[in-house]
Enzyme design. Structure first.
Site, PDB file in Angstrom:
ATOM      1  CB  SER B  31      -0.552  -2.222  24.960  1.00  0.00           C
ATOM      2  OG  SER B  31      -1.882  -2.692  24.974  1.00  0.00           O
ATOM      3  CG  HIS B  68      -2.352   0.886  21.751  1.00  0.00           C
ATOM      4  ND1 HIS B  68      -2.084   0.522  20.446  1.00  0.00           N
ATOM      5  CD2 HIS B  68      -2.325  -0.264  22.466  1.00  0.00           C
ATOM      6  CE1 HIS B  68      -1.906  -0.793  20.385  1.00  0.00           C
ATOM      7  NE2 HIS B  68      -2.045  -1.292  21.589  1.00  0.00           N
ATOM      8  N   GLY B 114      -1.632   5.801  16.158  1.00  0.00           N
ATOM      9  CA  GLY B 114      -2.806   5.628  17.020  1.00  0.00           C
ATOM     10  C   GLY B 114      -3.934   5.013  16.210  1.00  0.00           C
ATOM     11  CE  LYS B 238      -3.259  -5.756  25.950  1.00  0.00           C
ATOM     12  NZ  LYS B 238      -4.283  -5.787  24.898  1.00  0.00           N
ATOM     13  CD  GLU B 354      -5.562   2.736  -4.397  1.00  0.00           C
ATOM     14  OE1 GLU B 354      -5.665   1.795  -3.582  1.00  0.00           O
ATOM     15  OE2 GLU B 354      -5.819   2.609  -5.614  1.00  0.00           O
ATOM     16  CG  PHE B 379      -9.282   4.630  -7.290  1.00  0.00           C
ATOM     17  CD1 PHE B 379     -10.577   4.160  -7.047  1.00  0.00           C
ATOM     18  CD2 PHE B 379      -8.789   4.545  -8.571  1.00  0.00           C
ATOM     19  CE1 PHE B 379     -11.346   3.625  -8.072  1.00  0.00           C
ATOM     20  CE2 PHE B 379      -9.554   4.003  -9.603  1.00  0.00           C
ATOM     21  CZ  PHE B 379     -10.835   3.539  -9.354  1.00  0.00           C
ATOM     22  CG  HIS B 403      -9.744   9.868 -14.318  1.00  0.00           C
ATOM     23  ND1 HIS B 403      -8.391  10.163 -14.358  1.00  0.00           N
ATOM     24  CD2 HIS B 403      -9.991   9.161 -15.442  1.00  0.00           C
ATOM     25  CE1 HIS B 403      -7.859   9.658 -15.454  1.00  0.00           C
ATOM     26  NE2 HIS B 403      -8.795   9.055 -16.138  1.00  0.00           N
ATOM     27  CG  ASP B 411     -13.975   4.510 -17.608  1.00  0.00           C
ATOM     28  OD1 ASP B 411     -14.159   3.425 -18.188  1.00  0.00           O
ATOM     29  OD2 ASP B 411     -12.934   5.166 -17.705  1.00  0.00           O
ATOM     30  NE  ARG B 461     -11.042   9.333 -19.396  1.00  0.00           N
ATOM     31  CZ  ARG B 461     -11.627   9.213 -20.580  1.00  0.00           C
ATOM     32  NH1 ARG B 461     -12.587  10.050 -20.915  1.00  0.00           N
ATOM     33  NH2 ARG B 461     -11.255   8.281 -21.421  1.00  0.00           N
TER      34      ARG B 461
END
Lengths: 611, 611
Positions: B31, B68, B114, B238, B354, B379, B403, B411, B461
């Site tokens: 690689s 890697h 990695g 490769k 996120e 989240f 929250h 909710d 909250r």
């Protein structure tokens, strides 16, 4: 239903969404109103579904990836005759099935949504099942929000579905321009979405989401498009139909300021009932169920538990036609490749896309298949939110995380599963298993296969001695006492690689005339409280040792057995407290202080501290 | 360096990668070999870097997203004069800085890689810092693998960088066609990558990755392209240059079968030294540092800790020019919007992505900024792998999860942070804080700001009573004893919302003449062992109560203080064991059995059990 009636139905859905949120005092009516016409047309003219028999194999699948639009979903159910108007108004009330975000408490909901970016990947899983497992003509319809298009998981789904040519899948994207706190990144630039999605091999249709005729045509186009999934990218207006909130910021996620006025503006209550088209009368294929012949290993041999995983998975696949395997392009390392070789039609290569990998498993189990999902334990953290939501979905599926702990050696911390036990233990109703030898691995896989909920098996990279004969039995919630005498002064508790270290430590302690009990705590959750209580009474001292961070793993599991007011033993906890770097496997255990020598030292210190 | 020499340099990098992996007995030489020419040209003709002074503000940043390929990176460092040939051969040896995957043990490595799919999002963070914070002309070069293009996080990064027009960022994609277990999804279909990446607003160049002249031109094109980031999509082989492994399956992640023969085939060892171009002499902008004026709240008022978070963050932003805030399109809910309003130039909207959100924070802290990253606690699980790797990167950054728990109310479980404490506690060297009132929130934010490592603040909250005056002090690793007497028979331990339930429970118990100590365990990690030991000695009985799953959170943190061989008290643990549905906040606490009534019951049962 003609277009005039469809428009009426759209208004009815809006009115009902407004009413439900108003009754609840919370919820997302404006996000429901933008998609009301889209869903009205789908329900009345394109969906094939039998609300009376949600398990019918030919039923289509409708997933609300934008789960916060639940008032719209429940309004659809009402229009479809599945829930009454009375139940609709129980939205978000204690005890109601109509939760804030949809869950399979409702028999028509396949999977829970509400964490954005998950419905489409799960829909891909259901569509894969339709094409390759069930081989049934059902379609999968996924209502997506525009905000969730930012989630990488959506693009894993677009890539997977495009590559697999899932023409039984349609994504309906409700581009209402407004997110939670203001405009979305692309607002009403439908082309921005279309270009991106087309580049992933999808067919796209851009449409005015409030033009029922155009929407109807778009669905027809989706249904007639072969060899490509279709995305219907619909320009809509959030809060559509009520001037006080339509396309306005600050109106997200709350009831309308004046529900009565809004309902009047929408033309008042309606009670249209939709005769949803029934699904075709088809049957799911027969799934073989034969005697399971697990691989056997000779005691004294050295075998990696990941090798046993691959062999036992293959055996399970031979015995049971419902078992499927999914891997994240590391089947060479997890050893699921053995299954792929023997059962190529039930193996799903998900490439390095762990969120789609897990979501595909969730989708397949929703269709009654029994998935085994494998990748490195470390990389399952990538899908943590999907695993969490799988539990909310009451999903039953199996995970295998390979390359556990520092014992992998030179590759270093990026590849080491050191947080996986904590992650899986904290999942609701989960099962966490960590075998130390090959026969135990095979037996535990058999035990976990039909266990409901999220089941996790942790496997090791390196070979470990086979210490159990193939006739030994292991059960979820069990443990094995490997050394025991009336003279035991201390109990050593390990699992996986550290179990072997504990045995070696017990041997060394015996040389010093210290009798040590050794417990193989292969069932980390549920934990065998009874055996631990007995050992505590007998020895009063525990050394726990795990190839995992000190938080949330085996040590915590042991102590959990003593949180019922019972007296806990004195405990020394050995775990990985350092930030590992490169070193050989044995040296890694020594450096982290979780090898036999460290255990002996901890036991001695406990004993020296007296009683 | 002319093209002939560049080709020689490429061969040298290959030879050194082969030698390093051979010395180690493991690693990824093939690689490395595919990308050797790409990196040779970059090092010799386009990178601006001072290896002697890695902190120079004008230095470019080179991130190996395909971590890697570390042998190639280290071979580059050797060619650049940063490491000796002797050190190169310590690759993967115990104690060597040259780890299996790159980490900031090496001063030229900004962040650990990695775990695939992370280098590009982090690179986006560094490039954002370059454009909007440092305002310096450095460039960010990210070497990506083709396998990792399946990761959704890569597409979050493409989207973010394209939208932000980060023309200081170049992704170099090493399309070597082979993944770990066989061909990648798109093999050598460079157009497949180019179409996708262009649709996200990038400039793309397709190139033969072994044609040094073409590669040189591609870099020049990237440097001269304005208002768009550039992706160089390079077709490579490769294991290039060694017939035994070139473009062959089964040669991934292992030393070459015959290193000596391979080195001969590559033309033998070379010792070319590259005079890397120095960076421009520029200075990072001045960052204001003034007295911090935290918001004050009146005791007896009711304020949500998320509101205090927003206010204190804004105050921190006013006092300190290095504080930046990032949010995942929920700033309205997390309250980071207050910061955005006052400090728009240091607020970064990351939309609902996120992973990119956290990666941007990691990238910015690598440039010396102090990020606060916020979204719903639930989240943050989406970015678990990024948080885990942030710890391997020795990153210092702050997280706020809003929250928390069932206390959010209607909710439902998809929005409830119930696993966040377990996730953050298991992160290496992390800090986990969970305030119960507004003044405490502000003080803890001040305390966490300069704390190294991954710091997590959990906010609620709903409003909670302000029980501490603004003059009260709190420290990381501390706790507050809120009720205490010599007659205490039981200790109630909570944090956040459950602290208020514990206080109410203590009041009720007092009515029954049961004196209860109450500890506010706002520092969940590190935990205040001393105060817990004192309470254990005094009362012998603990009730722990948390709005979190029973595993990995506050209850485990308390017991952790008793894993040094010390006698633990009798413990009753209250936590969220049910799968919540919709209900009001107070009812949620009651249903989960973590309210005052449940605490009173648990305390009574502990006392009834005797000693």
């Amino acid at each position: 239903m003609d277009y005039d009636n469809l428009r009426e139905l759209g208004q009815q859905l809006r009115v009902d969404a407004v009413r439900a949120a108003d009754a609840a005092g919370s919820g997302h009516p404006t996000s429901s109103m933008s998609a009301a016409d889209l869903m009205a047309v789908l329900l009345a003219r394109h969906l094939h579904y039998d609300f009376g028999e949600p398990a019918r194999p030919g039923n289509d699948h409708l997933v609300f990836s934008k789960g916060h639009a639940s008032p719209l979903l429940y309004a659809l159910y009402k229009a479809g005759g599945a829930v009454t108007d009375e139940e609709l108004l129980t939205f978000r009330a204690e005890g109601s099935r109509l939760e804030g975000h949809p869950t399979p408490q409702l028999p028509w909901v396949d999977v829970a949504t509400g964490s954005l970016g998950q419905g489409l990947p799960v829909g891909v899983g259901i569509a894969l099942a339709g094409k390759h497992l069930d081989r049934l003509p059902y379609r999968v319809w996924v209502l997506c929000g525009d905000s969730e298009m930012a989630e990488g998981s959506m693009w894993e789904a677009f890539e997977h579905a495009g590559h697999e040519r899932l023409d039984n899948l349609t994504a309906v994207i409700d581009v209402n321009r407004l997110g939670q706190r203001g405009p979305t990144r692309h607002e009403w630039d439908l082309d921005a979405y279309a270009h991106r999605i087309r580049s992933f091999g999808w067919h796209t249709v851009e449409v005015d989401g409030h033009d029922v005729a155009a929407v109807d045509e778009a669905y027809a186009e989706a249904r007639s498009t072969a060899l490509r999934p279709t995305a219907i990218i619909a320009r809509t207006r959030k809060g559509r139909g009520v001037q006080a909130v339509e396309d306005r910021e600050g109106a997200h996620g709350k009831p309308l300021p004046d529900a009565a006025e809004a309902i009047a503006e929408l033309g008042g209550r309606r009670d249209l009932a939709v005769d949803v088209a029934p699904p075709p009368d088809v049957r799911a294929p027969h799934r073989a169920h034969e005697d399971l012949v697990l691989p056997h290993y000779e005691t004294g041999d050295s075998v990696a538990t990941r090798d046993a995983y691959g062999a036992a998975l293959t055996a399970l696949g031979a015995a049971r036609g419902d078992v499927v395997a999914l891997d994240g392009e590391v089947s060479d390392s997890t050893r699921s490749r053995a299954f792929a070789k023997d059962h190529p039609d039930r193996f799903f290569e998900c490439y390095i896309a762990e969120q789609q990998l897990v979501a595909a498993g969730v989708g397949m189990q929703a269709r009654g298949w029994t998935p085994f999902v494998s990748t490195f334990a470390a990389f399952l953290t990538r899908a943590h939110d999907f695993v969490r939501m799988a539990a909310v979905s009451r999903a039953s599926l199996n995970f295998a995380g390979s390359h556990a702990g520092v014992a992998i050696g030179e590759d270093g911390p990026s590849q080491m599963g050191l947080e996986d036990l904590a992650m899986f233990r904290a999942v609701h109703d989960s099962t966490v298993l960590y075998p130390c030898d090959a026969n135990q691995t095979a037996r535990l896989m058999s035990a976990m296969t039909d266990r409901p909920g999220v089941n996790y098996l942790r496997t090791s990279r390196g070979a470990t001695p086979v210490i159990y004969g193939p006739e030994e039995r292991f059960q979820v919630g069990g443990s094995t006492v490997l050394r025991s005498s009336d003279a035991d002064q201390v109990t050593l508790i390990g699992a996986g690689v550290t179990l072997h270290e504990a045995l070696a430590a017990a041997d060394r302690l015996a040389e010093e005339d210290i009798a040590a009990r050794v417990i193989d705590l292969y069932s980390v959750k549920p934990v065998d409280a009874e055996t631990l209580h007995t050992a505590a009474d007998a020895t009063g001292r525990f050394v726990t040792v795990e190839d995992h961070r000190p938080e949330g793993g085996l040590g915590d599991a042991v102590l959990e057995a003593f949180t019922d007011g019972r007296r806990a033993p004195r405990v020394a906890r050995l775990a990985v407290r350092n930030l590992p770097a490169s070193a050989g496997a044995e040296r890694q255990l020594a450096i982290a202080g979780i090898d036999a020598e460290a255990i002996v030292g901890a036991a001695r210190r406990l004993l020296a501290a007296g009683d």
